[in-house]
Scaffold this motif. Sequence first.
Motif, PDB file in Angstrom:
ATOM      1  N   GLU A  36      11.402  33.805  15.596  1.00  0.00           N
ATOM      2  CA  GLU A  36      11.318  32.670  16.289  1.00  0.00           C
ATOM      3  C   GLU A  36      11.347  32.447  17.691  1.00  0.00           C
ATOM      4  O   GLU A  36      11.971  33.092  18.515  1.00  0.00           O
ATOM      5  CB  GLU A  36      12.372  31.640  15.834  1.00  0.00           C
ATOM      6  N   GLU A  80      15.984  32.582  14.139  1.00  0.00           N
ATOM      7  CA  GLU A  80      15.539  33.395  13.095  1.00  0.00           C
ATOM      8  C   GLU A  80      14.591  34.626  13.511  1.00  0.00           C
ATOM      9  O   GLU A  80      13.930  34.402  14.842  1.00  0.00           O
ATOM     10  CB  GLU A  80      14.829  32.314  12.187  1.00  0.00           C
ATOM     11  N   PRO A  81      14.440  35.606  12.781  1.00  0.00           N
ATOM     12  CA  PRO A  81      13.442  36.715  13.112  1.00  0.00           C
ATOM     13  C   PRO A  81      12.176  36.124  13.636  1.00  0.00           C
ATOM     14  O   PRO A  81      11.520  35.390  12.894  1.00  0.00           O
ATOM     15  CB  PRO A  81      13.751  37.611  12.025  1.00  0.00           C
ATOM     16  N   THR A 135      21.412  29.403  16.155  1.00  0.00           N
ATOM     17  CA  THR A 135      20.997  30.609  15.365  1.00  0.00           C
ATOM     18  C   THR A 135      19.457  30.747  15.715  1.00  0.00           C
ATOM     19  O   THR A 135      18.605  29.809  15.852  1.00  0.00           O
ATOM     20  CB  THR A 135      21.078  30.396  13.902  1.00  0.00           C
ATOM     21  N   GLU A 190      19.840  38.216   7.767  1.00  0.00           N
ATOM     22  CA  GLU A 190      19.638  36.896   7.714  1.00  0.00           C
ATOM     23  C   GLU A 190      19.197  36.094   8.970  1.00  0.00           C
ATOM     24  O   GLU A 190      18.544  35.118   8.874  1.00  0.00           O
ATOM     25  CB  GLU A 190      21.029  36.387   7.643  1.00  0.00           C
ATOM     26  N   ALA A 191      19.532  36.746  10.260  1.00  0.00           N
ATOM     27  CA  ALA A 191      19.171  36.103  11.581  1.00  0.00           C
ATOM     28  C   ALA A 191      18.944  37.036  12.639  1.00  0.00           C
ATOM     29  O   ALA A 191      19.644  38.003  12.666  1.00  0.00           O
ATOM     30  CB  ALA A 191      19.917  34.998  12.164  1.00  0.00           C
ATOM     31  N   THR A 234      22.666  35.151  16.157  1.00  0.00           N
ATOM     32  CA  THR A 234      23.738  34.235  15.932  1.00  0.00           C
ATOM     33  C   THR A 234      24.662  34.083  17.172  1.00  0.00           C
ATOM     34  O   THR A 234      25.428  34.870  17.334  1.00  0.00           O
ATOM     35  CB  THR A 234      24.502  34.509  14.655  1.00  0.00           C
ATOM     36  N   SER A 289      21.160  41.810  11.648  1.00  0.00           N
ATOM     37  CA  SER A 289      21.708  41.211  10.704  1.00  0.00           C
ATOM     38  C   SER A 289      20.189  40.839   9.910  1.00  0.00           C
ATOM     39  O   SER A 289      19.122  40.540  10.454  1.00  0.00           O
ATOM     40  CB  SER A 289      21.866  39.898  11.433  1.00  0.00           C
ATOM     41  N   THR A 292      11.239  37.834  18.704  1.00  0.00           N
ATOM     42  CA  THR A 292      12.251  36.770  18.769  1.00  0.00           C
ATOM     43  C   THR A 292      12.493  36.474  20.158  1.00  0.00           C
ATOM     44  O   THR A 292      12.414  37.566  21.359  1.00  0.00           O
ATOM     45  CB  THR A 292      13.705  37.243  18.031  1.00  0.00           C
TER      46      THR A 292
END
Length: 610
Positions: free
Chosen positions: A400, A397-398, A395, A370-371, A374, A368, A552
């Motif tokens: 995170e 995030e990359p 969610t 975007e994230a 998820t 993904s 992540t």
Amino acid sequence: MTTPSPTADTGAELLPIATPARTRAALRTLIRPDRGLALTGIGILVAATAVGLLVQPLLGRIVDIVADGRPAGDLTLPVVLLVAVAVVQGLTTTLGLTRIARLGETVLARLRERFVERALNLPADRLERAGAGDLTARVTGDVARVAEAVRSALPEMARSVLAILLTLGALALLDVRFLLAALLAVPVQLLTARWYVRRALTLYADQRVANGAQQQQLLETIGGAVTVRGHRLEEQHTERSAGRSRKAVDLTMRSVNLVLGFYGRLHIAEYIGLAAVLIAGFWLVHDGAVSIGTATAAALYFHSLFGPVNAALVLLDDAQSAAAGLARLVGVTDLAEQPEPAAGKPEAGKPEAGKAAPASVPRQRIASPEAAVTVHAVSHAYGPGRPVLHEVSLTLEPGEHVALVGTSGAGKSTLARIVAGVQQPTSGTVTAPAGTGEHPVVLVTQEVHVFTGTLAEDLRLARPDATDADLRTALSTVHALDWAEALPDGLATVVGEGGHRLDPARAQQLALARLVLADPALAVLDEATAEAGSAGARVLERSAEAALAGRTALVVAHRLTQAVAADRVVVLEAGRVVESGPHDELRDADGPYAALWRAWSGSRTAAPHP
């Protein structure tokens, strides 16, 4: 297909058992890659058995020579041929049995590999419902039964069946009336086999279940010995163990009595057949239809059937036992082979709102942009009426780092396993990074196992092609290189069972080093520092922080210092997300996290009275 999961007297929902039809289909699938080896082995055994059938007519020829008063020199050729038959039969039998044994070992190895692969991929809650004893009994006792049958029963059964068929054909060639006389034993033998098979399969299956329940009780008693003694439950646990042992012994004695009755009926069949062949030989010789030597050969043929017929029927005992074990192994492999819907397609049988899903929903491994991760409306229950997670959405995030906190039983570990792909959710979806390496997601828990072997071999489980320099770099990353090189043989030191003992903190550092070697896009840590005492906790937290750098991460925080260092904190209560945000923000919000922080930080700063 498999039969519904039986339930032992432990109350556990045991793993399923494959039906006889499914077991036979699985066996054919296992043998298919080695059909050439099977056909060659059987062909050689057919030749060996056919050569061996020349013994009886040669002995009959000798009897005729002696009965007719011929010169002793006439015995030379039959005797030489007997020696030649013995040599040829011995060589071909050895070659044929060797090939059949190789086939059996190859199939057994394939079965073991498939069983272990499927067992490792079973959902954690399914194993918990079944109990460790059931799986342990299958991977030990059932595999051993199948192995014993493959190594001894399979070659002997192949040779016995061939000997029976070819010997009956030889009797017919001598005189069809000898064959008809010999067949008088068959009804008794068939009835005996039918009587035995109808009782044996169920009995052996019950015996396996009882053995699994016995092992489960022993594992619970020994594993919880401290708790058992602390609550003075020794007598109760001893009685439970004794009761399950008595049940296992009772079933074993029933199987012994069944086998004794089986043998007794076989002996009756032998006497009936031999008497019929001898009587037929007497009348045929009396009428001049056959010679004394031919009648002798017929009697010897039938007598030679005692061994293979009894062996084939007696091997039904091993076959039934092995079939019961094989059905239990195939039941596990089928359980882990449930079809999964393709990513992006509607899921068949998706439940209506508010209802439990009939089957677990597979995660999607989709890259993904975007994230990194998820989690959407994920719910999970360990059985009817036991919900653990309720419509959780999250969610990451990359890059995170998210700390998952909450009281015991909030569902933190369940959510971590679902995100890692170890546990399938009852409903909802998880979109995880596809990654570019072999391990896009790695889970590290507080229950770390040190595998038996050298330290280098243990590390290379994560990356088999890693060089020694790679291993040292990974150890250095998690601050473990100093103690690793200080071991008696450095990276070549044998660790694990029977080797150098590693304390919990070092074992956890070893697991974190494997994570570094695997280099996943997503790392999930489930209380990975909980096993260390106060002295080692800070060291492990530094090791974990270094291992997670640049990737992540979802961290189930045992110590709230991990939450302080995280980019974001997610608070679970009763399976629901109740708070989410940075540590400072949640601490000042005076919500559930603030209460947890006050309780935890207060216990850290309170000084004990002298």
